[in-house]
Write an enzyme that holds these catalytic residues in place. Sequence first.
Site, PDB file in Angstrom:
ATOM      1  N   GLY A 205       5.005  -6.643   5.671  1.00 56.63           N
ATOM      2  CA  GLY A 205       5.502  -5.671   4.587  1.00 56.63           C
ATOM      3  C   GLY A 205       5.010  -4.301   4.389  1.00 56.63           C
ATOM      4  CG  ASN A 206       7.169  -1.681   2.552  1.00 55.89           C
ATOM      5  OD1 ASN A 206       7.210  -1.501   1.291  1.00 55.89           O
ATOM      6  ND2 ASN A 206       8.503  -2.320   3.399  1.00 55.89           N
ATOM      7  NE  ARG A 207      -0.891   1.044   1.663  1.00 53.63           N
ATOM      8  CZ  ARG A 207      -1.822   0.120   1.662  1.00 53.63           C
ATOM      9  NH1 ARG A 207      -1.655  -0.927   0.710  1.00 53.63           N
ATOM     10  NH2 ARG A 207      -2.683   0.040   2.640  1.00 53.63           N
TER      11      ARG A 207
END
Length: 419
Positions: A205-207
């Site tokens: 995933g990412n932030r």
Amino acid sequence: MRVVLGVAGGIAAYKSALLLRLLREAGHEVRVVPTTAALEFVGVPTWEALSGQPVTASVFDGTDTVEHVRIGRQADLVIVAPATADLMARAAAGMANDLLTATLLTVTCPVLMAPAMHTEMWQHPATAANVATLRGRGTHVMEPEVGRLTGADTGPGRLPEPEAIAAAALALVEQPERTADLAGRRVVVSAGGTREPLDPVRFLGNRSSGRQGVAIAAEAAARGADVTLVAANVDAALLPPDVEIVPVESTADLQAAMRERAGRADVLVMAAAVADYRPATVAEAKVKKSGDGLVIDLVENPDILAGLAREARPEQVVVGFAAETGDAAGSVLEHGRAKARHKGADLLAVNQVGNGSGFGDVPNAVVILDRQGAVVGEVEGTKADVARGLVDAVGALLDTRAAVDVPSELSAGATTLPG
Ligand code: C5P
């Protein structure tokens, strides 16, 4: 407006008496909720006299009206000043062991905390983690001022001036006047970050918090548009009202949701942070430790924005984002220009990320490019400010397209008019 002024136990509590005056003079009804420790610094008579309302720190007073729930439910705005390390720790942990923390758990309105403490306490990793947790949940935590503290020490930790706290707090609720210039328009916005499954319990995933996309959806809705927000893993507390929400997880889900709605949309905004790659295979069972490392094969995801831009109808406006850092090969703007040409979107909002800007609850600044890479606008400020600037640019583009669009029956009729 109904304001709750929470006061935690710090020497700066006396400055909150000035803040209370300012809020009252501006015409707001203020309910002061101190902690027991705050009352060691400034007592109940001062708060009651200045606010004109009863004051208690306990959940056991006014139980007939269920005060610990009622105060929060009725609030339009909550300010906590000073917000001590202890108060923020309790709020971050979701504790409810006094009236102020119980109130913080029931409010749905904007909350602003103005911290005040010694520099060591502010910079302690525990406080930093609590501030990050609170900000992650949408609480606005001001940066403390740098200056003289209680003892002979100086550094970051001073309570911001009452005028600055009042201005920051009121800005959270005072919405600028808007016209319904997008009435009748269908707008579809993607927000958040995609998650690419590795196995039933893990993902890449990412932030991205989704705040910028949420702000764009809220702005478009406030201007009369019929808005759908395709929300990739966005915290439920951030989702805006008056907007249709389509929750998605992965890039494939997001692409399907956007394509399904693209045909009927006037405006498509891709504000989501889409994973460029996904695992080539998704394990059916949880991947076990092998003791020998793990290599994950990744395959490239489709570029949803480029696809939407390719398939767009001539009158449709497609907007993308480009988060850039700049490197040896080019500046943020140079990379943005190249991306604008490559993606083919009508507008590309380029922002610099890293060093505390771009992700999360932080100020943002974007340069808006057209599909040739020419600058058509620049906006700086909160994510709501950026949303307003971007929606202005979208509105302007829709207007120019409407102006050159000659309905076919009119143009056909014109040829038959006598000369
Ligand atoms: O290429 P880059 O990821 O920087 O482009 C960012 C823009 O492209 C954003 O608008 C993002 O939503 C979109 N995007 C996309 N599909 C991808 C990657 C990014 O639509 N696979």
